[in-house]
Motif scaffolding. Structure first.
Motif, mmCIF file in Angstrom:
data_model
loop_
_atom_site.group_PDB
_atom_site.id
_atom_site.type_symbol
_atom_site.label_atom_id
_atom_site.label_comp_id
_atom_site.label_asym_id
_atom_site.label_seq_id
_atom_site.Cartn_x
_atom_site.Cartn_y
_atom_site.Cartn_z
ATOM 1 N N VAL A 254 0.842 -1.202 0.000
ATOM 2 C CA VAL A 254 0.000 0.000 0.000
ATOM 3 C C VAL A 254 0.871 1.243 0.000
ATOM 4 N N SER A 255 0.365 2.301 -0.594
ATOM 5 C CA SER A 255 1.060 3.589 -0.588
ATOM 6 C C SER A 255 0.623 4.386 0.625
ATOM 7 N N LEU A 256 1.544 5.152 1.180
ATOM 8 C CA LEU A 256 1.232 6.064 2.272
ATOM 9 C C LEU A 256 1.273 7.493 1.752
ATOM 10 N N ALA A 257 0.652 8.404 2.478
ATOM 11 C CA ALA A 257 0.629 9.806 2.081
ATOM 12 C C ALA A 257 1.836 10.541 2.646
ATOM 13 N N GLY A 258 2.203 11.663 2.021
ATOM 14 C CA GLY A 258 3.272 12.502 2.543
ATOM 15 C C GLY A 258 4.564 12.402 1.764
#
Length: 451
Positions: free
Chosen positions: A363-367
């Motif tokens: 999964v991709s994370l934000a930031g």
């Protein structure tokens, strides 16, 4: 009278703090120490005793067990930890209860007034939060304050407070952008929380030599696991109980038998017992059993149905996770939902977990620091791992995975506090919604009175 320009809600305060300083992490104590002085935090002890815990892994579980043990002995407590999983309020606990918004806001206001009382001082989000929490603890002046270092030790904002007992749990590679990759250098940074002549507890037998050298230079008495204290399995116990042997403040030998498995690393449990003894607490075996049997820590081997959530995000933590999962065999498949930041050793984590993982969902994370799901999947493919799915967020990945699980499968959610926090909140929300829907359905199926 309050400044009309100051926020009135916790969310607004947090947004203000995130935008107020040009960088998220700025190591150094000059600025934060000056504001702490203005706030009176260094004039007298903030608690009857202070235990500060530093280390790469094991800080959170050690603090959680220290808190549970202290409260079981009837002590009042103030606990500061970071980061949080779901709510910022998790970072400060007073007598076992998360701080309410009003307490946190009052702390932020006290910091704001102090940093502007003279030449204005710029502080980071973490520094304001730390000072605000320390101010709240100092106002209560509990019997014992338990402080978890955020990053490093020597230059961390928590280190403006002198501990009565310093604890170093483990030293491994993490936060390389700030601490580098040399374990001797990292060890010296962690050992920056030690104080001259005051006891220090080493929670690992493999700490770099630099940690002990710092203690020797400060003439700080060292209590190391495997030497001054230890934990042993009890061969005649049918309940996997264990024994602790350690030292009290006077150096006298102590022993506690038939201690329950807290579901957290036993080395950290043994370390917590030794630190509390050095803080002057007369350990009662019944209280210790009660505390260890009831301790909980969100995001550390936390089971939510068939989902196991753990914030482990470096190879050392991943190796511990792999060992725990291997000891809990599953009838079905073990799937990892992995989301990590760019500055973490993703390949090392994958290698440590691979022996116990059958398939992966990335999964991709934000930031700005986030690593993409595609990058993680590519690395896993190079390791010969099976990647089931790539998702744009932790929640979307969890939702996809939930619809593809068999009854006997289990999921390990790991790689980052952000990953675990998002999925934990999603699971809790989904559980509540499911219960409400079930209750509503049952109500509709039940004949009304008089029908």
């Amino acid at each position: 009278m309050k400044d009309a320009a100051l926020p009135t809600s916790l969310d607004a305060w947090l947004a203000r703090l995130e935008a107020a300083h040009p960088v998220g992490i700025e190591l150094g104590l000059e600025r934060v120490a000056e504001v702490a002085r203005r706030m009176g935090l260094t004039e007298r002890p903030i608690a009857g005793r202070v235990i500060t815990v530093a280390g790469t892994n094991g800080k959170g579980s050690t603090v959680a067990m220290l808190e549970s043990l202290a409260r079981a002995h009837g002590l009042t407590t103030g606990v500061y930890t970071s980061p949080h999983l779901i709510r910022y309020n998790e970072r400060l606990r007073l007598d076992g209860t998360e701080a309410d918004d009003a307490t946190l806001i009052a702390g932020f206001e006290a910091v704001e007034a102090a940093r502007l009382a003279g030449e204005p001082v710029s502080l980071t989000y973490f520094e304001v939060g730390t000072l605000g929490a320390l101010w709240a603890v100092a106002r209560r002046r509990p019997d014992i304050a338990l402080l978890e270092v955020g990053l490093g030790g020597r230059l961390d904002a928590v280190n403006v407070i002198d501990p009565d007992v310093a604890v170093v749990t483990t030293v491994a590679q993490d936060h390389a952008a700030f601490l580098g990759n040399d374990l001797e250098i990292i060890g010296r940074e962690k050992a920056g929380i030690l104080r001259a002549g005051r006891p220090t507890v080493f929670g690992s037998s493999t700490l770099p030599a630099s940690v002990r050298r710092v203690a020797e230079a400060l003439d700080a008495p060292v209590f190391a696991i495997g030497d001054a204290f230890e934990r042993r399995a009890m061969a005649d116990s049918a309940d996997a109980c264990w024994q602790w042997r350690g030292r009290d403040q006077a150096g006298q030998a102590m022993s506690l038998d038939d201690l329950p498995d807290p579901g957290l690393p036993l080395d950290n449990a043994a370390t917590a017992l030794q630190a509390l003894a050095l803080a002057g607490v007369s350990l009662d075996v019944v209280a210790c059993r009660k505390a260890l049997a009831s301790v909980t820590l969100a995001g550390r081997m936390q089971w939510h149905g068939q989902w196991c959530l753990d914030v482990g995000h470096n190879p050392h933590a991943a190796s511990y996770l792999a060992g725990r999962l291997a000891a809990l065999p599953s009838k079905g498949r073990t799937v990892a939902l992995l989301g990590m930041l760019q500055d973490k050793d993703a390949d090392g984590v994958m290698q440590a977990l691979s022996p116990v993982i059958d398939a992966w969902v990335t999964v991709s994370l934000a930031g700005e620091r986030a690593r993409s799901a595609e990058d993680l999947a590519e690395r896993l493919s190079r390791h010969g791992a099976a990647v089931w799915h790539m998702a744009s967020s932790a929640i979307s990945g969890a939702a996809w995975l939930a619809s593809h699980l068999a009854e006997d499968d289990r999921v390990l959610v790991c790689g980052s506090f952000f990953t675990v926090g998002e999925v934990l909140e999603w699971l809790e929300t989904s559980t509540v919604a499911s219960r409400q829907e079930s209750a509503q359905t049952e109500g509709e199926d039940t004949p009304s009175e008089g029908t």
